[in-house]
Each structure stands twice: as structure tokens, then as C-alpha cells.
Design a protein around this motif. Structure first.
Motif, PDB file in Angstrom:
ATOM      1  N   SER A  82       0.918  -1.164   0.022  1.00 53.53           N
ATOM      2  CA  SER A  82      -0.115  -0.136  -0.081  1.00 53.53           C
ATOM      3  C   SER A  82       0.731   1.200   0.111  1.00 53.53           C
ATOM      4  O   SER A  82       0.530   2.209  -0.591  1.00 53.53           O
ATOM      5  CB  SER A  82      -0.923  -0.123   1.454  1.00 53.53           C
ATOM      6  OG  SER A  82      -0.210   0.112   2.471  1.00 53.53           O
ATOM      7  N   ASP A  83       2.142   0.969   0.444  1.00 44.38           N
ATOM      8  CA  ASP A  83       3.005   2.436   0.531  1.00 44.38           C
ATOM      9  C   ASP A  83       3.991   2.673  -0.601  1.00 44.38           C
ATOM     10  O   ASP A  83       4.422   3.306  -0.858  1.00 44.38           O
ATOM     11  CB  ASP A  83       3.842   2.287   1.820  1.00 44.38           C
ATOM     12  CG  ASP A  83       4.874   1.130   1.680  1.00 44.38           C
ATOM     13  OD1 ASP A  83       4.721   0.501   0.728  1.00 44.38           O
ATOM     14  OD2 ASP A  83       5.660   1.154   2.746  1.00 44.38           O
ATOM     15  N   GLY A  84       3.515   1.587  -1.910  1.00 46.37           N
ATOM     16  CA  GLY A  84       4.243   1.806  -3.163  1.00 46.37           C
ATOM     17  C   GLY A  84       5.572   0.795  -3.110  1.00 46.37           C
ATOM     18  O   GLY A  84       6.267   0.684  -4.366  1.00 46.37           O
ATOM     19  N   SER A  85       5.979   0.389  -1.892  1.00 36.06           N
ATOM     20  CA  SER A  85       6.985  -0.509  -1.987  1.00 36.06           C
ATOM     21  C   SER A  85       6.949  -1.906  -2.413  1.00 36.06           C
ATOM     22  O   SER A  85       5.738  -2.337  -2.729  1.00 36.06           O
ATOM     23  CB  SER A  85       7.718  -0.601  -0.365  1.00 36.06           C
ATOM     24  OG  SER A  85       6.908  -1.301   0.247  1.00 36.06           O
ATOM     25  N   PRO A  86       7.795  -2.545  -2.901  1.00 38.44           N
ATOM     26  CA  PRO A  86       7.562  -3.798  -3.346  1.00 38.44           C
ATOM     27  C   PRO A  86       6.970  -4.812  -2.229  1.00 38.44           C
ATOM     28  O   PRO A  86       7.227  -4.679  -1.098  1.00 38.44           O
ATOM     29  CB  PRO A  86       9.233  -4.365  -3.614  1.00 38.44           C
ATOM     30  CG  PRO A  86       9.862  -3.315  -3.830  1.00 38.44           C
ATOM     31  CD  PRO A  86       9.265  -2.288  -2.990  1.00 38.44           C
ATOM     32  N   ASN A  87       5.939  -5.547  -2.686  1.00 39.45           N
ATOM     33  CA  ASN A  87       5.214  -6.420  -1.793  1.00 39.45           C
ATOM     34  C   ASN A  87       6.031  -7.904  -1.682  1.00 39.45           C
ATOM     35  O   ASN A  87       5.738  -8.684  -2.719  1.00 39.45           O
ATOM     36  CB  ASN A  87       3.735  -6.709  -2.418  1.00 39.45           C
ATOM     37  CG  ASN A  87       2.826  -7.415  -1.420  1.00 39.45           C
ATOM     38  OD1 ASN A  87       3.250  -7.932  -0.267  1.00 39.45           O
ATOM     39  ND2 ASN A  87       1.887  -7.531  -1.748  1.00 39.45           N
ATOM     40  N   ILE A  88       6.687  -7.961  -0.581  1.00 39.37           N
ATOM     41  CA  ILE A  88       7.387  -9.393  -0.550  1.00 39.37           C
ATOM     42  C   ILE A  88       6.501 -10.479  -0.259  1.00 39.37           C
ATOM     43  O   ILE A  88       6.929 -11.536  -0.596  1.00 39.37           O
ATOM     44  CB  ILE A  88       8.306  -9.074   0.634  1.00 39.37           C
ATOM     45  CG1 ILE A  88       7.625  -9.089   1.906  1.00 39.37           C
ATOM     46  CG2 ILE A  88       9.654  -8.271   0.399  1.00 39.37           C
ATOM     47  CD1 ILE A  88       8.652  -9.316   3.179  1.00 39.37           C
ATOM     48  N   LEU A  89       5.020 -10.150   0.151  1.00 41.20           N
ATOM     49  CA  LEU A  89       4.500 -11.180   0.069  1.00 41.20           C
ATOM     50  C   LEU A  89       3.981 -12.061  -1.148  1.00 41.20           C
ATOM     51  O   LEU A  89       3.727 -13.161  -1.548  1.00 41.20           O
ATOM     52  CB  LEU A  89       2.970 -10.902   0.793  1.00 41.20           C
ATOM     53  CG  LEU A  89       2.997 -10.546   2.112  1.00 41.20           C
ATOM     54  CD1 LEU A  89       2.039  -9.960   2.832  1.00 41.20           C
ATOM     55  CD2 LEU A  89       3.709 -11.627   3.162  1.00 41.20           C
ATOM     56  N   GLY A  90       3.768 -11.126  -2.483  1.00 40.12           N
ATOM     57  CA  GLY A  90       3.542 -11.483  -3.574  1.00 40.12           C
ATOM     58  C   GLY A  90       4.953 -11.980  -4.444  1.00 40.12           C
ATOM     59  O   GLY A  90       4.619 -13.002  -5.401  1.00 40.12           O
ATOM     60  N   GLY A  91       6.120 -11.716  -3.741  1.00 38.72           N
ATOM     61  CA  GLY A  91       7.208 -12.083  -4.496  1.00 38.72           C
ATOM     62  C   GLY A  91       7.584 -13.640  -4.383  1.00 38.72           C
ATOM     63  O   GLY A  91       8.460 -14.116  -4.896  1.00 38.72           O
ATOM     64  N   GLY A  92       7.337 -14.278  -3.233  1.00 36.88           N
ATOM     65  CA  GLY A  92       7.627 -15.598  -2.800  1.00 36.88           C
ATOM     66  C   GLY A  92       7.024 -16.470  -3.983  1.00 36.88           C
ATOM     67  O   GLY A  92       6.339 -16.272  -4.952  1.00 36.88           O
ATOM     68  N   GLU A  93       7.771 -17.742  -3.914  1.00 38.04           N
ATOM     69  CA  GLU A  93       7.507 -18.772  -4.796  1.00 38.04           C
ATOM     70  C   GLU A  93       5.886 -19.234  -4.541  1.00 38.04           C
ATOM     71  O   GLU A  93       5.313 -19.253  -3.416  1.00 38.04           O
ATOM     72  CB  GLU A  93       8.149 -20.126  -4.468  1.00 38.04           C
ATOM     73  CG  GLU A  93       7.526 -21.409  -5.208  1.00 38.04           C
ATOM     74  CD  GLU A  93       8.039 -22.614  -4.619  1.00 38.04           C
ATOM     75  OE1 GLU A  93       7.282 -23.631  -4.888  1.00 38.04           O
ATOM     76  OE2 GLU A  93       9.105 -22.494  -4.100  1.00 38.04           O
ATOM     77  N   TYR A  94       5.147 -19.413  -5.508  1.00 38.79           N
ATOM     78  CA  TYR A  94       3.695 -20.152  -5.569  1.00 38.79           C
ATOM     79  C   TYR A  94       3.671 -21.174  -6.360  1.00 38.79           C
ATOM     80  O   TYR A  94       4.111 -21.227  -7.676  1.00 38.79           O
ATOM     81  CB  TYR A  94       2.808 -18.951  -6.096  1.00 38.79           C
ATOM     82  CG  TYR A  94       1.173 -19.325  -6.063  1.00 38.79           C
ATOM     83  CD1 TYR A  94       0.428 -19.291  -5.268  1.00 38.79           C
ATOM     84  CD2 TYR A  94       0.729 -20.004  -7.163  1.00 38.79           C
ATOM     85  CE1 TYR A  94      -0.821 -19.657  -5.219  1.00 38.79           C
ATOM     86  CE2 TYR A  94      -0.499 -20.467  -7.267  1.00 38.79           C
ATOM     87  CZ  TYR A  94      -1.263 -19.931  -6.147  1.00 38.79           C
ATOM     88  OH  TYR A  94      -2.530 -20.626  -6.236  1.00 38.79           O
ATOM     89  N   ALA A  95       3.199 -22.552  -5.935  1.00 39.54           N
ATOM     90  CA  ALA A  95       3.385 -23.637  -6.610  1.00 39.54           C
ATOM     91  C   ALA A  95       1.865 -24.116  -6.496  1.00 39.54           C
ATOM     92  O   ALA A  95       1.326 -24.424  -5.520  1.00 39.54           O
ATOM     93  CB  ALA A  95       4.391 -24.537  -6.081  1.00 39.54           C
ATOM     94  N   ALA A  96       1.491 -24.572  -7.839  1.00 41.36           N
ATOM     95  CA  ALA A  96       0.161 -24.977  -7.955  1.00 41.36           C
ATOM     96  C   ALA A  96      -0.067 -26.401  -8.628  1.00 41.36           C
ATOM     97  O   ALA A  96       0.664 -26.567  -9.534  1.00 41.36           O
ATOM     98  CB  ALA A  96      -0.803 -23.932  -8.685  1.00 41.36           C
TER      99      ALA A  96
END
Length: 119
Positions: free
Chosen positions: A31-45
Motif C-alpha cells: 500500500s505504501d508503493g514499496s515492493p510487496n514481498i508477500l507477492g514475490g515468494g514462490e507460488y506452486a499450484a
């Protein structure tokens, strides 16, 4: 060239779509414009699990995303001709595919886990 078991392309696309939707939900920026580290992690489906057979102490598969044909060694303690299950997960970061993970199970027990690319 041998014809190895492969995974359904539609199921692979559905896993990729889930990764894209996850990235859209989490967002690239906080929300503050910084990179969202929550979104940058690995996602495996998980894309799909298929039935395979151990031959010559290995399981051979055709993998998507341009990886191609691979043969994965299986422990010698697993008898020749054993029915197994190979499951494919698509790995992504920021919604972009980075690799795949294959797990091979016999009688419900995972005996091999192998990644191709980054997972």
C-alpha cells in the motif's frame, strides 16, 4: 524418440491461471508503493497427477513449459513394473512460471521429489 506419459495442457494452464490470479490478489506493490514481498515468494499450484509405471528403475515423463522429456531415477528397492503416481506442480514467482516440481509416489508414499527450474 520415445513417447512418455505427459500432463494435460489444460490442467497446466489452469495452474498457471491460479498463479496469475494469486499475484493479482496479493499485488506487486504494498500500500505504501514499496515492493510487496508477500507477492514475490514462490507460488506452486498442483496441475495434475497421472499414473505411471517404474521401468528400468526410472520414471520417464514429458514435462510442459519447454522442459521436454526427462527420466527420473527411482530407488532400486522399488520393483520393476511398480505402479506409481507422478504429480506435477507449476512453480511461479510474481505470477510468472519459473519451473515445475514432480513428485512420484508409490502406495501413497512420496519416494521422489524433483524440481526443474526454480521452485
Amino acid at each position: 524418440m520415445a513417447n512418455f506419459p505427459s500432463f494435460n495442457q489444460e490442467k497446466v494452464e489452469q495452474a498457471l491461471d491460479a498463479a496469475r490470479r494469486h499475484n493479482e490478489t496479493v499485488g506487486i506493490e504494498a500500500s505504501d508503493g514499496s515492493p510487496n514481498i508477500l507477492g514475490g515468494g514462490e507460488y506452486a499450484a498442483l496441475a495434475e497427477c497421472i499414473s505411471v509405471t517404474v521401468k528400468d528403475h526410472k520414471v520417464c515423463l514429458d514435462l510442459p513449459l519447454g522442459i521436454g522429456s526427462v527420466c527420473i531415477p527411482i530407488p532400486i528397492s522399488v520393483p520393476e513394473g511398480t505402479a506409481a503416481q507422478a504429480c506435477l506442480s507449476i512453480c511461479t514467482t510474481w505470477g510468472f512460471p519459473t519451473g515445475v516440481k514432480v513428485t512420484i509416489s508409490v502406495a501413497g508414499v512420496t519416494i521422489i521429489s524433483k524440481t526443474f527450474g526454480k521452485c
